[in-house]
Design a protein around this motif. Structure first.
Motif, mmCIF file in Angstrom:
data_model
loop_
_atom_site.group_PDB
_atom_site.id
_atom_site.type_symbol
_atom_site.label_atom_id
_atom_site.label_comp_id
_atom_site.label_asym_id
_atom_site.label_seq_id
_atom_site.Cartn_x
_atom_site.Cartn_y
_atom_site.Cartn_z
ATOM 1 N N ASP A 1 -2.631 3.855 -1.144
ATOM 2 C CA ASP A 1 -3.037 2.532 -1.616
ATOM 3 C C ASP A 1 -2.536 2.300 -3.039
ATOM 4 O O ASP A 1 -2.269 3.245 -3.785
ATOM 5 C CB ASP A 1 -4.564 2.395 -1.591
ATOM 6 N N ARG A 2 -2.468 1.025 -3.403
ATOM 7 C CA ARG A 2 -2.049 0.666 -4.752
ATOM 8 C C ARG A 2 -3.263 0.393 -5.628
ATOM 9 O O ARG A 2 -4.204 -0.286 -5.199
ATOM 10 C CB ARG A 2 -1.156 -0.584 -4.722
ATOM 11 N N ILE A 3 -3.225 0.950 -6.849
ATOM 12 C CA ILE A 3 -4.246 0.622 -7.827
ATOM 13 C C ILE A 3 -3.548 0.136 -9.094
ATOM 14 O O ILE A 3 -2.486 0.629 -9.460
ATOM 15 C CB ILE A 3 -5.169 1.817 -8.139
ATOM 16 N N GLY B 1 -5.289 8.477 -10.554
ATOM 17 C CA GLY B 1 -4.642 7.785 -9.449
ATOM 18 C C GLY B 1 -3.738 8.705 -8.656
ATOM 19 O O GLY B 1 -3.728 8.680 -7.421
ATOM 20 N N ASP C 1 -3.667 10.558 -4.778
ATOM 21 C CA ASP C 1 -2.473 10.256 -3.980
ATOM 22 C C ASP C 1 -2.288 8.752 -3.795
ATOM 23 O O ASP C 1 -1.825 8.283 -2.755
ATOM 24 C CB ASP C 1 -2.521 10.958 -2.620
ATOM 25 N N ALA C 2 -2.671 8.001 -4.829
ATOM 26 C CA ALA C 2 -2.455 6.557 -4.815
ATOM 27 C C ALA C 2 -1.177 6.215 -5.572
ATOM 28 O O ALA C 2 -0.618 7.044 -6.294
ATOM 29 C CB ALA C 2 -3.646 5.844 -5.454
ATOM 30 N N THR C 3 -0.719 4.986 -5.408
ATOM 31 C CA THR C 3 0.414 4.467 -6.170
ATOM 32 C C THR C 3 -0.139 3.641 -7.317
ATOM 33 O O THR C 3 -0.912 2.700 -7.092
ATOM 34 C CB THR C 3 1.316 3.598 -5.275
ATOM 35 N N VAL D 1 -10.351 3.124 -1.935
ATOM 36 C CA VAL D 1 -8.973 3.566 -2.172
ATOM 37 C C VAL D 1 -8.659 4.765 -1.288
ATOM 38 O O VAL D 1 -9.369 5.775 -1.304
ATOM 39 C CB VAL D 1 -8.756 3.931 -3.657
ATOM 40 N N LYS D 2 -7.589 4.660 -0.520
ATOM 41 C CA LYS D 2 -7.121 5.739 0.346
ATOM 42 C C LYS D 2 -5.744 6.191 -0.122
ATOM 43 O O LYS D 2 -5.058 5.464 -0.866
ATOM 44 C CB LYS D 2 -7.040 5.244 1.793
ATOM 45 N N PRO D 3 -5.287 7.384 0.282
ATOM 46 C CA PRO D 3 -3.937 7.825 -0.084
ATOM 47 C C PRO D 3 -2.889 6.771 0.287
ATOM 48 O O PRO D 3 -2.919 6.218 1.395
ATOM 49 C CB PRO D 3 -3.750 9.103 0.740
ATOM 50 N N HIS E 1 3.814 9.112 -0.705
ATOM 51 C CA HIS E 1 3.722 7.738 -1.161
ATOM 52 C C HIS E 1 4.370 7.627 -2.543
ATOM 53 O O HIS E 1 4.488 8.606 -3.272
ATOM 54 C CB HIS E 1 2.256 7.309 -1.222
#
Length: 481
Positions: free
Chosen positions: A54-56, A73, A77-79, A50-52, A136
């Motif tokens: 990315d969607r989880i 999350g 910095d994920a969505t 998972v990178k900044p 994001h």
């Protein structure tokens, strides 16, 4: 620069680190413990690729790991896309195919993590405000799919901040002394904001209930001294009909809040008469967090209205060409709000259908707006029944059916008719121990409605099909009619 929403939650946690943030029958997490647990996950997410940006996906029930996963999350910095764990396999697969998340978090991915040292000192990685301005989206919330395939509404950190400041402030007037009941599904917009994020933002405690029953909700209110109860109309109705209410302790409760499906005025009145607690009615959707509501500090009530625009929100009604209509005339409700979605995932055409270039959201609801700003929903633009050249608005027929002493729930739809185009069909569920026949209900409506409005067919069901947030699935009823 706007901040990642988790920074606002961290600032709230710093003010009272030792206060319970989440409570449930078997335990509790303080604000400090909640954020320490959320500190652990970003490294694990990074190990999963998972990178900044990315969607989880988060598929966890109303338990503490849901809140930890959500905060983690955002710390990464994920969505985040919450998924209702009650989704059937095919429903979940359809959403995941559209979302394409890097990872799907289940409870086992979160509950086994180490929480860090058992101190109350906030580490800078958890609560030091090191999160940059968001580049994001914060959330993707999937609609219930009641009108077709689920669509993912993309929401920014700014939208989330505006919505929850509104929820915590003028709508519910939350303070750190409040305890908010979280019995609504946290994977949906209403429960996520009204029952979890707004309380955490205000420094209030959240009482988690995994699955609603009248007994479970009433026991949680008693055990945790709940002060605010966000719910849906069916919850309030089931509690009023439950024998458990007679022995319940509601002395701590100062406010109830309704959302998702409309709460009939008669139900709100009965609830207040029997419990002494006001229900704040309101209006919102996954794409647009509660832009219209009654407010905790304003005692004004208008039986037919769903409320007025909350501070910072504009509303108008428009005709089919988008031209604004004068006050009191029926038209489509358009809303401009800082909490509006950015668009639908993978659906640019559907996004353009509802979002104008200058920021107005076309709700698809038919409404009137009074000179004082009270908004009254007349019906759905797409649900309007055209019977022999006459327009019939289902909400009017439903409201009448709900005045019958035997009727607990009602839904009205248009079904195909070879000569009239559409015919009016009603589906009802009866109150416990009540009885009525379809012809009785047809006659009841015939005596009180114009000839073109009353339903020619009534189907009595044990319960009406509903989404997880309490909205009646009219597409399912229409298909069965």
């Amino acid at each position: 620069m706007a901040r990642n929403f988790v920074s606002l939650l961290e600032a709230s946690a710093r003010r009272s680190p030792d206060q319970p943030a989440l409570v449930w029958p078997e335990g509790a997490l303080t604000f400090a413990e909640l954020h320490r647990r959320a500190e652990v996950l970003p490294a694990a997410l990074a190990a999963k690729g998972v990178k900044p940006g990315d969607r989880i996906a988060v598929a966890i029930a109303n338990r503490w790991p849901f809140a930890v996963a959500l905060l983690a999350g955002w710390k990464a910095d994920a969505t985040v896309a919450p998924l209702d764990p009650l989704l059937k396999h095919d429903e979940r697969a359809e959403i995941l195919a559209d979302l394409a998340p890097v990872v799907v978090l289940e409870e086992s991915d979160v509950a086994g993590g180490e929480a860090g040292p058992p101190s109350t000192t906030m580490t800078t990685t958890g609560l030091g405000g090191l999160h940059p301005g968001p580049r994001h989206p914060a959330l993707i919330l999937y609609t219930s799919g009641s009108m077709g395939r689920p669509k993912g509404a993309v929401l920014s950190h700014e939208a989330l901040a505006f919505a929850n400041k509104s929820w915590a402030g003028p709508v519910m007037a939350l303070t750190p002394d409040d305890v908010v009941l979280a019995v609504l599904p946290l994977a949906h917009a209403y429960g996520l904001n009204g029952a979890l994020l707004a309380p955490l933002l205000a420094g209030a405690s959240v009482a988690l209930v995994e699955r609603f029953t009248p007994e479970a909700a009433l026991e949680a209110i008693r055990r945790h001294r709940v002060t605010v109860f966000p719910g849906v109309a069916t919850m309030f109705r089931r509690i009023l009909d439950s024998p458990a209410l007679a022995r319940a302790d509601l002395s701590s409760l100062r406010l109830a809040v309704s959302g998702a499906a409309p709460c009939p005025w008669e139900l709100a009145q009965e609830w207040r008469e029997r419990t002494g607690v006001r229900i704040l009615r309101g209006y919102g959707m996954s794409e647009l967090f509660r832009p219209i509501s009654y407010l905790a500090a304003d005692a004004t009530e208008s039986p037919a209205a769903i409320g007025r625009p909350v501070p910072g929100v504009e509303v108008r009604v428009a005709d089919d060409s988008g031209r604004p209509l004068p006050g009191g005339e029926v038209g489509e409700l358009w809303i401009k709000s800082p909490a509006a979605m950015q668009g639908y995932v993978n659906s640019p055409e559907e996004t353009r259908e509802v979002l104008t270039e200058d920021g107005w959201f076309r709700t698809g609801d038919l409404a009137t707006v009074s000179r004082d700003g009270w908004v009254e929903i007349v019906g759905r633009k797409r649900e309007r029944i055209l019977r022999g050249g006459y327009s019939v608005f289902p909400q009017e027929v439903e409201a009448l059916l709900l005045t019958h002493p035997a009727v607990a729930e009602a839904a009205v739809v248009g079904v195909p008719h070879p000569e009239l185009g559409e015919e009016v069909a009603a589906f009802v569920a009866l109150r416990p121990d009540a009885s009525a026949e379809p012809h009785d209900l047809i006659a009841y409506c015939k005596d009180r409605l114009a000839a073109f409005k009353y339903p020619r067919q009534v189907t009595i069901l044990p319960t009406l099909p509903r989404s997880a947030t309490g909205k009646i699935l009219k597409a399912s009823l229409r298909a069965s009619g």
